[in-house]
Design a protein around this motif. Sequence first.
Motif, mmCIF file in Angstrom:
data_model
loop_
_atom_site.group_PDB
_atom_site.id
_atom_site.type_symbol
_atom_site.label_atom_id
_atom_site.label_comp_id
_atom_site.label_asym_id
_atom_site.label_seq_id
_atom_site.Cartn_x
_atom_site.Cartn_y
_atom_site.Cartn_z
ATOM 1 N N LEU A 65 0.829 -1.211 0.000
ATOM 2 C CA LEU A 65 0.000 0.000 0.000
ATOM 3 C C LEU A 65 0.868 1.267 0.000
ATOM 4 N N LYS A 88 -6.191 -1.732 -2.617
ATOM 5 C CA LYS A 88 -6.417 -2.495 -1.376
ATOM 6 C C LYS A 88 -7.321 -3.705 -1.681
ATOM 7 N N LEU A 105 -4.133 -4.628 5.771
ATOM 8 C CA LEU A 105 -4.773 -3.721 4.807
ATOM 9 C C LEU A 105 -5.772 -2.806 5.515
#
Length: 351
Positions: A65, A88, A105
């Motif tokens: 990410l 994501k 996440l």
Amino acid sequence: MSMEKILELHTVKYENDQMYILDTSKLPSSLEYVKMNNVEDCFDAIKTLKVRGAPAIGVAAAYALVLSSKAARKTSFGEFYEDFKKDKDYLAKSRPTAVNLFWALDRIDAKVIENKDRPIDEICKVIKDEADLIKQEDIMMCRQIGEHGLTLLKDGMGILTHCNTGVLAASKYGTALAPIYLAKERGMNIKVYADETRPLLQGARLTAYELHHSGVDVTLICDNMAATVMKNGWVQAVFLGCDRIAANGDVANKIGTYSVAVLARYHNIPFYVIGPTSTIDMSIPDGSAIPIEERDKKEIIFGLGYQIAPEGVNVYNPAFDVTPNELITGIITEKGIVRPPFKENLKKLFT
Ligand code: MRU
């Protein structure tokens, strides 16, 4: 190679603004760090088990990410978040069982939302800081898990393990192998029996690799030899990892874990599951609700690197199984050893 050198390996590292993973699919023949250029590289690395093991998957997803935030549009928070969320959701499809993936996440997502009113370059820094924190916490948790697990070990004991739960599956000491490393550091002699772990041989390729190079007394066995090793009286406890623990203490872990638990019960050997609290999923009441990954039949038909079965044959290839809580003696986390009744006692970890 020495234990110091093994403990310096990183399953995932982020240096000079670049992300690298240690490609564990190449072990034991070569030790290679591979640069991750984008989210797609990270997805592929997780899916194809270049980076694997529940805690390492969580750390890899967090840094993926960071790469996402670098590539996302920075014109407005709305557009930035749209790109971030797309990545994501994509990463969440890489593997279904290890809850650490979704945990990491969601943790980064929550930070983004919490900071949504700040300039986007500051949000990017928040994401990177949170990914670093997830990795640092993983190192600390592994060490604490090791200390708790060590209280169960005595000089000369035999421990059976399955799959790979060490340096090559987490950060630093690993989870189920952490007590073994700490015992070694403290001059204790523990004899480890490592199941080879068919079909992808994480026990042979990874556990045997890291323990052997660390000078730990390790003996590799095929999965179907565990019963004999137990019957011979060579094993005094089983130490295993976990990919997801349900609220009632049922545990999803590498396929074959359930058989080891049944064997341990028959031979009256304590069976410990070892993992960080990030692997506990209190939203899942019991093991029947844990999604179990099924992998390509090629992994079995060409299981040892060449064809070992007729190509058209039916194959069942679940990557994980669920061990019912009644077969588990204790769950070792960074917060201590949880014993039955698991439903009540796991809840206490989160209050
Ligand atoms: O398919 P893998 O290699 O990711 O499976 C790994 C395991 O089952 C491990 O036992 C578990 O993730 C714990 S790793 C500390």
